[in-house]
Design a protein around this motif. Sequence first.
Motif, PDB file in Angstrom:
ATOM      1  N   ARG A 124       0.831  -1.213   0.000  1.00 26.10           N
ATOM      2  CA  ARG A 124       0.000   0.000   0.000  1.00 26.10           C
ATOM      3  C   ARG A 124       0.862   1.258   0.000  1.00 26.10           C
ATOM      4  O   ARG A 124       0.597   2.211  -0.730  1.00 26.10           O
ATOM      5  N   CYS A 125       1.934   1.247   0.788  1.00 21.33           N
ATOM      6  CA  CYS A 125       2.806   2.412   0.883  1.00 21.33           C
ATOM      7  C   CYS A 125       3.554   2.663  -0.426  1.00 21.33           C
ATOM      8  O   CYS A 125       3.674   3.818  -0.863  1.00 21.33           O
ATOM      9  N   LEU A 126       4.052   1.602  -1.044  1.00 17.56           N
ATOM     10  CA  LEU A 126       4.763   1.767  -2.307  1.00 17.56           C
ATOM     11  C   LEU A 126       3.835   2.342  -3.384  1.00 17.56           C
ATOM     12  O   LEU A 126       4.222   3.224  -4.153  1.00 17.56           O
ATOM     13  N   ALA A 127       2.606   1.834  -3.427  1.00 14.97           N
ATOM     14  CA  ALA A 127       1.636   2.345  -4.398  1.00 14.97           C
ATOM     15  C   ALA A 127       1.314   3.811  -4.121  1.00 14.97           C
ATOM     16  O   ALA A 127       1.174   4.621  -5.046  1.00 14.97           O
ATOM     17  N   SER A 128       1.218   4.171  -2.825  1.00 17.64           N
ATOM     18  CA  SER A 128       0.930   5.558  -2.448  1.00 17.64           C
ATOM     19  C   SER A 128       2.067   6.488  -2.858  1.00 17.64           C
ATOM     20  O   SER A 128       1.833   7.610  -3.332  1.00 17.64           O
ATOM     21  N   SER A 135       1.580  12.539  -9.166  1.00 16.43           N
ATOM     22  CA  SER A 135       0.808  13.768  -8.963  1.00 16.43           C
ATOM     23  C   SER A 135       1.721  14.989  -8.965  1.00 16.43           C
ATOM     24  O   SER A 135       1.385  16.040  -9.511  1.00 16.43           O
ATOM     25  N   GLU A 136       2.896  14.857  -8.350  1.00 16.70           N
ATOM     26  CA  GLU A 136       3.842  15.974  -8.306  1.00 16.70           C
ATOM     27  C   GLU A 136       4.395  16.290  -9.696  1.00 16.70           C
ATOM     28  O   GLU A 136       4.649  17.442 -10.023  1.00 16.70           O
ATOM     29  N   LYS A 137       4.586  15.248 -10.521  1.00 12.58           N
ATOM     30  CA  LYS A 137       5.058  15.479 -11.882  1.00 12.58           C
ATOM     31  C   LYS A 137       4.034  16.278 -12.671  1.00 12.58           C
ATOM     32  O   LYS A 137       4.374  17.146 -13.483  1.00 12.58           O
TER      33      LYS A 137
END
Length: 246
Positions: A124-128, A135-137
Motif C-alpha cells: 500500500r505504501c509503495l503504491a501511495s 501527482s507531483e510530476k
Amino acid sequence: MVPIYLCDDEPGIRRAIRREIEKEILISGYDMEIAAECAAPEDVLSSLQNNRRRGIYFLDVDLKNERYTGFTLGQAIRREDPRGFLIYVTAFRELAFETFRYQLEALDYIVKDDPEEMFAGIRRCLASVVERLQSEKEDSRKYFTVKFMDTVRHIPIDDILFFETGAKSHRIILHGLKERLDFTGSIQELQQDLGQQFLRIHRAYLANVNQIKYLDVKERKVIFSNGEACWFSRKAKQELLRLNTV
C-alpha cells in the motif's frame, strides 16, 4: 530511480521486508531500488549522505541503539531529505501517535503483528508513493523548502511575494500570499538559489518579480499582487523598469 532504505535491528524482519519490497517492485514495475538494508541507524545516514535523491525509508521504532530511536532517526533523515517518505514498521501499535509528536509527517505506520497485514501495508505504501510522485510530476509548480520551528515546510515558489531580512542577525522573513514565516538564512544565499525570478531590489529585500503588481516610483515602493509593499533602492530602479513592472 527512487532509493529505498531499510533500518531494523531484527535480521529476520529486515529480510522479510526486503523480499516483499523487491517482489512488489518486480511485479508492479516500479522505478525503485533498495539502496541500503541496515541494522544501525548510522549506516542509513551514511548511505543517505552518498545518495542525495529523494528516498523511501522503512524504519523500526525500537532500534536498540544508544543514540537513535526510529523517531530521532526520522528527524535526522528529515534534515538530509526533507521531502522523503518515512514509513514506520514496528511491533508497538501504541506508539503510532509519537510520529505526530515528533512532527515527522510520516506516510504510514505499519504494525508487525500479522505478516500478511505487514506485507499488505508495504504494498500500500509503495503504491501511495508512486501515486504521489506522479501527482507531483503533473503539478509543474516549484517549491521552496524551509525548516520552520520543528517542521519542514514546502511553499510554492509562485506563492512567495518577497523575502525580508529580520531584525535579528541571520533571520529571514518570508512574505507569502497565504502566510508569513520567520527562519534562519541569508538574502545572498536565497538570491543564488532561487535564480532570476527573484530580484534583489534593496539590501533588505528579495522580491518575486512575477508577483509585483506595479511600482510607486515617487515613493520608491514595490506594490505586490495582494497590496503588500516594500522599498526598492535607486540601484534597482532601472532593472525594475526594464522588467515592465510599472
